[in-house]
Design an enzyme around this catalytic site. Structure first.
Site, short mmCIF file in Angstrom:
data_model
loop_
_atom_site.label_atom_id
_atom_site.label_comp_id
_atom_site.label_asym_id
_atom_site.label_seq_id
_atom_site.Cartn_x
_atom_site.Cartn_y
_atom_site.Cartn_z
CB ILE A 165 -1.04 0.01 1.33
CG1 ILE A 165 -1.78 -1.42 1.27
CG2 ILE A 165 -1.81 1.11 1.13
CD1 ILE A 165 -2.56 -1.85 -0.08
CG LEU A 241 -8.47 0.41 -9.24
CD1 LEU A 241 -8.22 -1.03 -9.44
CD2 LEU A 241 -7.25 0.92 -8.30
CD GLU A 365 -3.75 2.48 -9.94
OE1 GLU A 365 -4.73 2.12 -10.53
OE2 GLU A 365 -3.66 3.37 -8.82
P1 TGC Z 1 -16.30 -7.27 -12.62
O1 TGC Z 1 -16.84 -8.56 -12.14
O2 TGC Z 1 -15.74 -7.38 -14.19
O3 TGC Z 1 -16.84 -6.03 -12.22
C1 TGC Z 1 -17.48 -6.01 -10.67
C2 TGC Z 1 -18.06 -4.72 -10.78
O4 TGC Z 1 -17.23 -3.46 -10.86
C3 TGC Z 1 -17.39 -2.81 -12.07
N1 TGC Z 1 -16.33 -2.53 -12.77
C4 TGC Z 1 -15.74 -1.26 -12.95
N2 TGC Z 1 -16.49 -0.27 -12.67
C5 TGC Z 1 -15.73 1.17 -13.02
N3 TGC Z 1 -14.51 1.01 -13.71
C6 TGC Z 1 -13.75 -0.05 -13.64
N4 TGC Z 1 -12.54 -0.18 -14.47
C7 TGC Z 1 -14.44 -1.41 -13.54
N5 TGC Z 1 -14.07 -2.69 -13.66
C8 TGC Z 1 -15.16 -3.36 -13.25
C9 TGC Z 1 -18.36 -3.80 -13.03
O5 TGC Z 1 -19.08 -3.06 -13.87
C10 TGC Z 1 -19.03 -4.54 -11.81
O6 TGC Z 1 -20.28 -3.75 -11.41
P2 TGC Z 1 -21.61 -4.33 -11.02
O7 TGC Z 1 -22.44 -2.56 -10.70
O8 TGC Z 1 -22.16 -4.76 -12.17
O9 TGC Z 1 -21.27 -4.87 -9.80
O10 TGC Z 1 -14.90 -7.39 -11.58
P3 TGC Z 1 -13.90 -8.75 -11.61
O11 TGC Z 1 -13.81 -8.89 -10.02
O12 TGC Z 1 -14.11 -9.80 -12.48
O13 TGC Z 1 -12.70 -7.82 -11.90
C11 TGC Z 1 -12.13 -7.79 -13.17
C12 TGC Z 1 -10.68 -7.32 -13.02
C13 TGC Z 1 -9.54 -8.26 -13.29
C14 TGC Z 1 -10.55 -6.26 -14.39
C15 TGC Z 1 -10.16 -6.21 -12.00
O14 TGC Z 1 -10.31 -7.18 -10.77
C16 TGC Z 1 -8.87 -5.72 -12.07
O15 TGC Z 1 -8.84 -4.54 -12.56
N6 TGC Z 1 -7.84 -6.21 -11.49
C17 TGC Z 1 -6.70 -5.36 -11.16
C18 TGC Z 1 -6.53 -5.16 -9.72
C19 TGC Z 1 -5.61 -3.58 -9.72
O16 TGC Z 1 -5.71 -2.97 -10.86
N7 TGC Z 1 -5.29 -3.21 -8.35
C20 TGC Z 1 -4.88 -1.99 -8.25
C21 TGC Z 1 -4.89 -1.89 -6.72
S1 TGC Z 1 -4.40 -0.10 -6.40
C22 TGC Z 1 -2.98 0.30 -6.92
O17 TGC Z 1 -2.11 -0.60 -7.49
C23 TGC Z 1 -2.26 1.50 -6.37
S2 TGC Z 1 -0.76 1.83 -7.06
C24 TGC Z 1 -0.94 3.50 -7.06
C25 TGC Z 1 0.50 4.09 -6.88
O18 TGC Z 1 1.19 4.21 -6.05
O19 TGC Z 1 0.56 5.15 -8.12
P1 FAD Z 2 -0.43 -11.40 -9.02
O1 FAD Z 2 -1.81 -10.97 -9.02
O2 FAD Z 2 -0.16 -12.19 -8.15
O3 FAD Z 2 0.20 -11.68 -10.47
C1 FAD Z 2 1.33 -12.16 -10.75
C2 FAD Z 2 1.49 -12.34 -12.20
O4 FAD Z 2 0.35 -13.21 -12.73
C3 FAD Z 2 1.32 -11.18 -13.07
O5 FAD Z 2 2.28 -11.26 -14.08
C4 FAD Z 2 0.07 -11.00 -13.34
O6 FAD Z 2 -0.34 -10.44 -14.44
C5 FAD Z 2 -0.25 -12.66 -13.69
N1 FAD Z 2 -1.78 -12.88 -13.76
C6 FAD Z 2 -2.61 -12.76 -12.58
N2 FAD Z 2 -3.83 -13.14 -12.90
C7 FAD Z 2 -3.63 -13.73 -14.40
C8 FAD Z 2 -4.57 -14.13 -15.46
N3 FAD Z 2 -5.89 -14.11 -14.92
N4 FAD Z 2 -4.20 -14.47 -16.61
C9 FAD Z 2 -2.75 -13.93 -16.94
N5 FAD Z 2 -2.01 -13.52 -16.06
C10 FAD Z 2 -2.49 -13.56 -14.84
N6 FAD Z 2 -2.24 -2.07 -4.07
C11 FAD Z 2 -3.32 -1.27 -3.57
O7 FAD Z 2 -4.16 -1.70 -3.33
N7 FAD Z 2 -2.81 0.17 -3.19
C12 FAD Z 2 -1.52 0.65 -3.34
O8 FAD Z 2 -1.34 1.68 -2.91
C13 FAD Z 2 -0.64 -0.31 -4.14
N8 FAD Z 2 0.45 0.39 -4.22
C14 FAD Z 2 1.44 -0.50 -4.94
C15 FAD Z 2 2.78 0.08 -4.85
C16 FAD Z 2 3.73 -0.73 -5.44
C17 FAD Z 2 5.33 -0.23 -5.68
C18 FAD Z 2 3.40 -1.99 -5.95
C19 FAD Z 2 4.60 -2.82 -6.59
C20 FAD Z 2 2.32 -2.37 -5.86
C21 FAD Z 2 1.13 -1.68 -5.42
N9 FAD Z 2 -0.03 -2.40 -5.06
C22 FAD Z 2 -1.10 -1.53 -4.21
C23 FAD Z 2 -0.60 -3.62 -5.46
C24 FAD Z 2 -0.44 -3.87 -7.04
O9 FAD Z 2 -1.86 -3.30 -7.45
C25 FAD Z 2 -0.49 -5.30 -7.00
O10 FAD Z 2 0.83 -5.75 -7.15
C26 FAD Z 2 -1.02 -5.60 -8.46
O11 FAD Z 2 -2.40 -5.59 -8.62
C27 FAD Z 2 -0.62 -7.25 -8.67
O12 FAD Z 2 -0.85 -7.87 -7.82
P2 FAD Z 2 0.24 -9.30 -7.48
O13 FAD Z 2 1.42 -8.52 -7.17
O14 FAD Z 2 -0.34 -9.87 -6.31
O15 FAD Z 2 0.44 -10.07 -8.65
#
Ligand code: TGC
Ligand code: FAD
Length: 386
Positions: A165, A241, A365
């Site tokens: 985080i 996001l 992200e």
């Molecule tokens: P799914 O079943 O497709 O959807 C569930 C509900 O969510 C809605 N939805 C969205 N709404 C707005 N924007 C989007 N991009 C949306 N994507 C989905 C969807 O319409 C549905 O709504 P409802 O009302 O019908 O229930 O969701 P899923 O659970 O199958 O997920 C799909 C998937 C894999 C694309 C999603 O889980 C995903 O994007 N995974 C990646 C996780 C991720 O990006 N994590 C980021 C954590 S935060 C972070 O990394 C901060 S780093 C920041 C920094 O330091 O700069």
């Molecule tokens: P995993 O989900 O375990 O994935 C590992 C590998 O498997 C990846 O290559 C991935 O693409 C692949 N993979 C996974 N699923 C599939 C699939 N279905 N098909 C094909 N390939 C797949 N999160 C927050 O909530 N808040 C934050 O502020 C935040 N800040 C971050 C800051 C840093 C520096 C970093 C490194 C991460 C941060 N994150 C944060 C977490 C970040 O969002 C996750 O690391 C990211 O979503 C990937 O999750 P994971 O690392 O568990 O990888």
């Protein structure tokens, strides 16, 4: 900006106000960040006082309206993200998390009382926020989260662990997403609440000028009004996001521009075999490829920004931008690194720092694989996530 760095003259596509915001941000990065950032990266620190400086410039939650936020358009927010990330991805991360992941959910889904309580101080950088979605066992698939929220009388009790985080260890308030009987809910957790603790993640070799932490919730008791009332389900966190991913589309081009500028300057001054290395065709090929991708990526960011300002930008289009621009920025950073030879691996030049940072940007992200799958689903109608 020299012609090489704005080869397509994109400057002409910006309004006067957009240029002013860009130039102000660039000036701040040049004066306050670039002289220090290698040291921050080396020591693994994010100076907390930067928060108030960014707030003073109106760069925190800048595309939100009211509650002390600057209320700029999306293109201005993007331009600021680009200039911050030309300094360091950690700096842009701070602003992304504060504005798009911590302030945005309060602004979009919070009660009036929550907005009044948190947003003005967050916009000023007096209060730092973080966004807890990822868990140790649920990164790409946050819908599987185990962090739970259950009612206890009028209170909520939160239990679970959030991982990776950004800003966690320096935050005053954490936006924590947890599973309740009603579905996934967002909670505003003041970080001095008993039962809430953080542990910083050390030995990180990427995004070092940024604090990344674990959040531990152990019977963390919150009042009934700590929940964000206007959303439930995964739509809540996933919609936040979109905002942060949009900023990354621009930001990645900032890191790329910094690497390109460094490689170009080096290529014209470093002499081998009695001529500047920029005179060799192989070096020119690298520079030309870098310029092409930098120009295309910046143009893409601007196009998506104009669509966002028109209210037409879809999450899938954001995925296209994030996938392309981070991937290409990383390629540019790696190519720049080769042009700098051995100097490319030191902190005397910005290139290896950006390249290392971009490895995190590629993963957070939504990884590049996840964004490819989002596009694959949009194209085929078929879900290939599981
Ligand atoms: P799914 O079943 O497709 O959807 C569930 C509900 O969510 C809605 N939805 C969205 N709404 C707005 N924007 C989007 N991009 C949306 N994507 C989905 C969807 O319409 C549905 O709504 P409802 O009302 O019908 O229930 O969701 P899923 O659970 O199958 O997920 C799909 C998937 C894999 C694309 C999603 O889980 C995903 O994007 N995974 C990646 C996780 C991720 O990006 N994590 C980021 C954590 S935060 C972070 O990394 C901060 S780093 C920041 C920094 O330091 O700069
Ligand atoms: P995993 O989900 O375990 O994935 C590992 C590998 O498997 C990846 O290559 C991935 O693409 C692949 N993979 C996974 N699923 C599939 C699939 N279905 N098909 C094909 N390939 C797949 N999160 C927050 O909530 N808040 C934050 O502020 C935040 N800040 C971050 C800051 C840093 C520096 C970093 C490194 C991460 C941060 N994150 C944060 C977490 C970040 O969002 C996750 O690391 C990211 O979503 C990937 O999750 P994971 O690392 O568990 O990888």
């Amino acid at each position: 900006m020299t012609t090489e760095l704005d080869f397509l003259d994109l400057d002409r596509l910006l309004s006067e106000e957009e240029r002013l915001i860009r130039d102000t941000t660039r000036g701040f990065v040049t004066d306050k960040v670039l002289p220090e950032v290698a040291g921050w990266f080396e020591r693994g620190e994010f100076p907390r006082e930067l928060a108030k400086e960014l707030g003073g410039l109106g760069l925190l939650g800048m595309h939100l309206h009211g509650y002390g936020c600057a209320g700029t358009n999306a293109v201005s927010y993007g331009l600021a993200a680009l200039e911050l990330e030309a300094g360091d991805s950690g700096l842009r991360s701070f602003a992304s998390v504060q504005g798009s992941l911590a302030m945005f959910p309060i602004w979009r889904y919070g009660s009036e009382e929550q907005k009044q309580r948190w947003l003005p101080r967050m916009a000023a950088g007096e209060v730092i926020g973080c966004f807890g979605l990822t868990e140790p066992d649920f990164g790409s698939n946050p819908a599987g989260m185990r962090t739970s929220a259950r009612r206890d009388g009028g209170d909520w009790l939160l239990n679970g662990t959030k991982m990776w985080i950004t800003n966690g260890g320096i935050a005053d308030v954490a936006v924590v997403w947890a599973r309740a009987d009603e579905g996934v809910l967002g909670f505003l957790v003041p970080t001095d609440t008993p039962g809430f603790a953080t542990r910083d993640i050390d030995r990180k070799l990427s995004l070092r000028a940024s604090v990344t932490s674990e959040l531990i919730l152990d019977d963390c008791r919150l009042p009934g009004d700590a929940v964000l009332p206007e959303v439930h389900g995964m739509r809540g966190p996933l919609s936040c996001l979109n905002e942060a991913r949009y900023g990354i589309i621009w930001g990645a081009m900032g890191a790329a521009r910094a690497c390109f500028a460094s490689a170009l300057a080096y290529a014209t001054t470093r002499v081998q075999f009695d001529r500047p290395i920029g005179g060799f065709q192989l070096t020119q090929q690298k520079l030309a490829d870098m310029l092409v991708e930098l120009s295309k990526g910046t143009l893409l960011a601007l196009h998506l920004g104009r669509m966002k300002d028109d209210g037409r930008l879809t999450p899938e289009q954001v995925s296209l931008g994030k996938l392309n621009n981070v991937r290409e920025a990383l390629q540019i950073a790696r190519a720049a690194r080769t042009i700098l030879g051995a100097n490319g691996v030191t902190l005397e030049y910005p290139v290896i720092r950006h390249a290392n940072n971009l490895e995190s940007v590629l993963t957070y992200e939504g990884t590049s694989e996840i964004h490819s799958l989002i596009l694959g689903q949009a194209l085929t109608g078929l879900d290939a996530f599981q």
